[in-house]
Structure formats: structure tokens, C-alpha cells
Scaffold this motif. Structure first.
Motif, mmCIF file in Angstrom:
data_model
loop_
_atom_site.group_PDB
_atom_site.id
_atom_site.type_symbol
_atom_site.label_atom_id
_atom_site.label_comp_id
_atom_site.label_asym_id
_atom_site.label_seq_id
_atom_site.Cartn_x
_atom_site.Cartn_y
_atom_site.Cartn_z
ATOM 1 N N VAL A 128 40.442 78.772 -28.943
ATOM 2 C CA VAL A 128 41.444 79.120 -27.936
ATOM 3 C C VAL A 128 40.720 79.477 -26.649
ATOM 4 O O VAL A 128 40.081 80.532 -26.551
ATOM 5 C CB VAL A 128 42.329 80.295 -28.418
ATOM 6 C CG1 VAL A 128 43.239 80.779 -27.301
ATOM 7 C CG2 VAL A 128 43.159 79.868 -29.620
ATOM 8 N N CYS A 129 40.761 78.564 -25.690
ATOM 9 C CA CYS A 129 40.108 78.782 -24.399
ATOM 10 C C CYS A 129 40.703 77.806 -23.409
ATOM 11 O O CYS A 129 41.261 76.781 -23.803
ATOM 12 C CB CYS A 129 38.597 78.550 -24.509
ATOM 13 S SG CYS A 129 37.719 79.316 -23.132
ATOM 14 N N LEU A 130 40.587 78.116 -22.119
ATOM 15 C CA LEU A 130 41.226 77.256 -21.122
ATOM 16 C C LEU A 130 40.271 76.267 -20.464
ATOM 17 O O LEU A 130 40.712 75.378 -19.736
ATOM 18 C CB LEU A 130 41.917 78.122 -20.048
ATOM 19 C CG LEU A 130 42.932 79.158 -20.575
ATOM 20 C CD1 LEU A 130 43.622 79.870 -19.413
ATOM 21 C CD2 LEU A 130 43.967 78.504 -21.497
ATOM 22 N N CYS A 131 38.956 76.383 -20.732
ATOM 23 C CA CYS A 131 37.993 75.569 -19.967
ATOM 24 C C CYS A 131 38.154 74.065 -20.165
ATOM 25 O O CYS A 131 37.771 73.287 -19.295
ATOM 26 C CB CYS A 131 36.555 75.993 -20.251
ATOM 27 S SG CYS A 131 36.141 76.046 -21.989
ATOM 28 N N GLY A 132 38.732 73.646 -21.284
ATOM 29 C CA GLY A 132 38.977 72.221 -21.493
ATOM 30 C C GLY A 132 40.217 71.735 -20.758
ATOM 31 O O GLY A 132 40.498 70.535 -20.735
ATOM 32 N N HIS A 188 36.797 76.407 -15.686
ATOM 33 C CA HIS A 188 36.558 77.792 -16.084
ATOM 34 C C HIS A 188 37.465 78.175 -17.264
ATOM 35 O O HIS A 188 38.499 77.543 -17.497
ATOM 36 C CB HIS A 188 36.739 78.745 -14.898
ATOM 37 C CG HIS A 188 35.519 78.776 -14.024
ATOM 38 N ND1 HIS A 188 34.329 79.335 -14.433
ATOM 39 C CD2 HIS A 188 35.289 78.263 -12.782
ATOM 40 C CE1 HIS A 188 33.417 79.194 -13.489
ATOM 41 N NE2 HIS A 188 33.962 78.536 -12.474
ATOM 42 N N CYS A 189 37.061 79.238 -17.968
ATOM 43 C CA CYS A 189 37.749 79.628 -19.206
ATOM 44 C C CYS A 189 39.055 80.377 -18.947
ATOM 45 O O CYS A 189 39.782 80.701 -19.878
ATOM 46 C CB CYS A 189 36.813 80.455 -20.081
ATOM 47 S SG CYS A 189 35.316 79.548 -20.536
ATOM 48 N N GLY A 190 39.323 80.692 -17.681
ATOM 49 C CA GLY A 190 40.588 81.311 -17.293
ATOM 50 C C GLY A 190 41.119 80.608 -16.053
ATOM 51 O O GLY A 190 40.448 79.714 -15.508
ATOM 52 N N PRO A 230 39.660 82.867 -30.139
ATOM 53 C CA PRO A 230 39.556 82.969 -28.678
ATOM 54 C C PRO A 230 38.096 83.061 -28.228
ATOM 55 O O PRO A 230 37.362 83.946 -28.653
ATOM 56 C CB PRO A 230 40.320 84.257 -28.349
ATOM 57 C CG PRO A 230 40.436 85.012 -29.622
ATOM 58 C CD PRO A 230 40.317 84.032 -30.748
ATOM 59 N N SER A 231 37.691 82.121 -27.354
ATOM 60 C CA SER A 231 36.293 82.049 -26.929
ATOM 61 C C SER A 231 36.138 82.266 -25.427
ATOM 62 O O SER A 231 35.103 81.997 -24.847
ATOM 63 C CB SER A 231 35.692 80.689 -27.303
ATOM 64 O OG SER A 231 36.267 79.652 -26.536
ATOM 65 N N ASP A 232 37.189 82.790 -24.789
ATOM 66 C CA ASP A 232 37.255 82.868 -23.329
ATOM 67 C C ASP A 232 36.551 84.076 -22.741
ATOM 68 O O ASP A 232 36.155 84.074 -21.588
ATOM 69 C CB ASP A 232 38.724 82.953 -22.947
ATOM 70 C CG ASP A 232 39.398 84.056 -23.765
ATOM 71 O OD1 ASP A 232 39.700 83.817 -24.957
ATOM 72 O OD2 ASP A 232 39.559 85.179 -23.245
HETATM 73 ZN ZN ZN Z 1 35.933 78.312 -22.358
#
Ligand code: ZN
Ligand code: PBG
Length: 326
Positions: free
Chosen positions: A119-123, A129-131, A164-166
Motif C-alpha cells: 500500500v503506497c502511492l509512488c506507483g 512520491h509515496c504521498g 503500507p510502505s509509504d
Molecule cells: Zn512508495
């Protein structure tokens, strides 16, 4: 020589060494990462990660089916998509490749397969960025909101564990709350608790097409010089309801794993990351090292430090070649 104490007696042969070995590899604690992408009938080997592929949902379900015949039944899914925008909208899209893959896998394999998802936003952000970035600044609380919505989408798809890896503050607690208030109290949270800003993620960022366009991740991932701070993150994730706490990367951070071992009664995971895997693969390819020996040595070190769960790209090879027993 008058020498009653001789430590070498316990090293005399393999039977004795095996009898007194203090550490044993726990294959049942290892998780294999996979990369899922858009489209159909896609299966591309990732340049920097020999033996690891980027696959569309149809091919991924097949590959995992094959791996299950080897006895592999724990997977971690990462999404790779070109659909990126400022608010990471495809992260919460019920049609994104990770959601579709999770649905298919759980439909086909049910409880025979443990599916965890990153669970992260970087992709999914156009910045990489991860957020999410608002007015030029990474916005912690808005990012947490989106991460929790992403976790809920994945739980709805049937995933057993969200990871979650953010490294945003407060995300574990918010995810736990959102999952619970929607009836997903059985979905595990494996938190990337002490995730360091590391050069060892290089091959992964190429694989996931998720390198930040500008800047680095030092504003949210941990500083490699800090050890005590990892314990503060540990306390927070415990209080916020994490089920498993992770240290990442593994090999350059064995002291942090050992600190976790001494300070928590939660299961400890370690991520044997892409750069650690590639280093072994490249050295083995050049004939500089024995691949099996090095894989076993690395995973034993991570286990000895205190990790019971290990995310590792080597798992398929270990099972295929029986590297866990001599
Ligand atoms: Zn990330
Ligand atoms: C996404 C994420 C990364 C990894 C796991 N989740 C990359 C990063 O933070 O840059 C790295 C995994 C690996 O290197 O194998 N936040």
C-alpha cells in the motif's frame, strides 16, 4: 596440550553441527514479491532483477499457480501502471491491476494462497512520491486518507494482508480504523515500520516505474544514521494496531532487526530488497560466488538477527532447487 574446553568439538561433523545449530531457516515465513501490470498476456523479465517478471493479471494468476506447485503459498503484490496523476486516483480504482489480480487469485485459490499487497502511492502519483503533493509540499494527512481508501479497496478485493510502505505518520492507525469500520477486522496489517531511505531499492524502482521525478524520499523514509528513531516508529505502529512490523532493507540494517527483537513481542518481518537480490544474482552470473551458499548465508543472517517473516525474491529459487535442505 592440557585444554579441556575445545569449541571445535561441536563443529566436527555435519550431524553435530546440525544438532547444535542455533538458527534455522523458516521457509513458511518467506513471502515472494510479484509485479502486476495493465494489459493482457504480458510477461516481461525485469532488467535489473533476473528471474523476476512484470505480468498482466492473466499471466500472473498462471505463474502463481505454477509456483504453488512448488509449495509457495505466500505472495506480495506490487502494481505497475502508466496511469499516474497528482492525486494517485488509480491507487483506489477498483479496476487497477493489483485489485483485479487479488480478486482473481482469491477466487481461484481461496485460502490456499495468502495474498498481501503493498500500500503506497509512488506507483500512482505523477511525481513518483509515496504521498500526494499539494502546493508543492508532500501532504501527510491527505496522503493517509488516500492510503486508507487504497487499503479498503484491496481488502474488499479479498486480500489477506495490507502492507503500507509509504512512511507517512499515522497511516497504520487510520488504515486499521477504516478497515475495522467496514467489516475487515480480519485483514492483517504488515507495517513497513522502519523503512530507510536506501540505495538498495534501485532495481525495484526500475521494475515498478516508480522513481521520484524530482527530489528523493528522505523527507519520509528514515535516515540511515538513526537507530533509536526506529524504536519510536515501532512503538507507534504497535499502538496503532500493526500485526507485523517490518525492517527494510534487511542486510545493512541487521542491528535494527535485533533491536526490534529485543523490544517487541509482535512478529518481525524483514525485506530482503531488490538491490540485495540483484547483487547476489550478478555476482553469481559472473561466477564470483556460489549463489545457493550466498542466498542461504544472507537469509540465515536475517533470521539470526530476529526476523521470522522474510520478503525475498529468492523464494522461488529456494523451493525449486531445494536450497533449504542441503
Ligand atoms: Zn512508495
Ligand atoms: C514503495 C516500495 C518500494 C519498495 C517496496 N515498496 C520502493 C521505494 O520505497 O522506493 C522497495 C522494494 C525493493 O527494493 O525490493 N514505496
Amino acid at each position: 596440550m592440557d585444554m579441556p574446553i575445545r569449541p571445535r568439538r561441536l563443529r566436527r561433523n555435519k550431524i553435530i553441527r546440525d544438532m547444535v545449530a542455533e538458527t534455522r531457516l523458516n521457509i513458511d515465513g518467506m513471502i515472494q514479491p510479484y509485479f502486476v501490470t495493465d494489459g493482457k498476456d504480458v510477461r516481461q523479465e525485469i532488467g535489473g532483477l533476473p528471474g523476476i517478471f512484470r505480468e498482466s493479471v492473466d499471466r500472473l494468476v498462471e505463474s502463481i499457480g505454477e509456483d504453488m506447485k512448488l509449495g509457495l503459498n505466500r505472495v506480495m503484490l506490487f502494481g505497475v501502471t502508466d496511469r499516474k496523476d497528482p492525486m494517485a486516483t488509480s491507487a483506489i480504482d477498483a479496476e487497477n491491476p493489483v485489485v483485479l489480480a487479488t480478486q482473481q487469485l482469491k477466487k481461484q485459490y481461496g485460502d490456499d494462497l495468502f495474498v498481501s499487497t503493498d500500500v503506497c502511492l509512488c506507483g500512482y502519483t505523477d511525481t513518483g512520491h509515496c504521498g500526494v503533493t499539494i502546493d508543492g509540499e508532500l501532504h501527510n494527512d491527505k496522503s493517509v486518507e488516500i492510503l486508507a481508501a487504497m487499503a479498503l479497496t484491496l481488502a474488499r478485493a479479498g486480500c489477506d494482508c495490507v502492507a503500507p510502505s509509504d512512511m507517512m505518520d499515522g497511516r497504520v492507525g487510520t488504515i486499521r480504523h477504516v478497515l475495522d469500520s467496514n467489516g475487515y477486522e480480519n485483514c492483517l496489517i504488515m507495517a513497513y515500520t522502519a523503512k530507510y531511505a536506501s540505495s538498495y531499492y534501485g532495481p525495484f524502482r526500475e521494475a515498478a516505474n516508480s522513481a521520484p521525478g524530482k527530489g528523493d524520499r528522505k523527507g519520509y523514509q528514515m535516515d540511515m544514521r538513526n537507530r533509536t528513531e526506529a524504536l519510536r516508529e515501532l512503538t507507534l505502529d504497535e499502538q496503532e494496531g500493526a500485526d507485523i512490523v517490518m525492517v527494510k532493507p534487511a542486510l545493512a540494517y541487521l542491528d535494527i532487526i535485533a533491536d526490534f527483537q529485543a523490544n517487541t513481542d509482535l512478529p518481525i518481518a524483514a525485506y530482503n530488497v531488490s538491490g540485495e537480490y540483484s547483487a547476489v544474482k550478478l555476482m553469481a552470473k559472473e561466477g564470483l560466488v556460489d549463489e545457493k551458499q550466498m542466498v542461504v548465508e544472507n537469509l540465515t543472517a536475517i533470521t539470526r538477527a530476529g526476523a521470522s517473516v522474510i520478503l525475498t525474491y529468492h523464494l522461488r529459487d529456494i523451493l525449486k532447487h531445494g536450497w533449504d535442505h542441503e
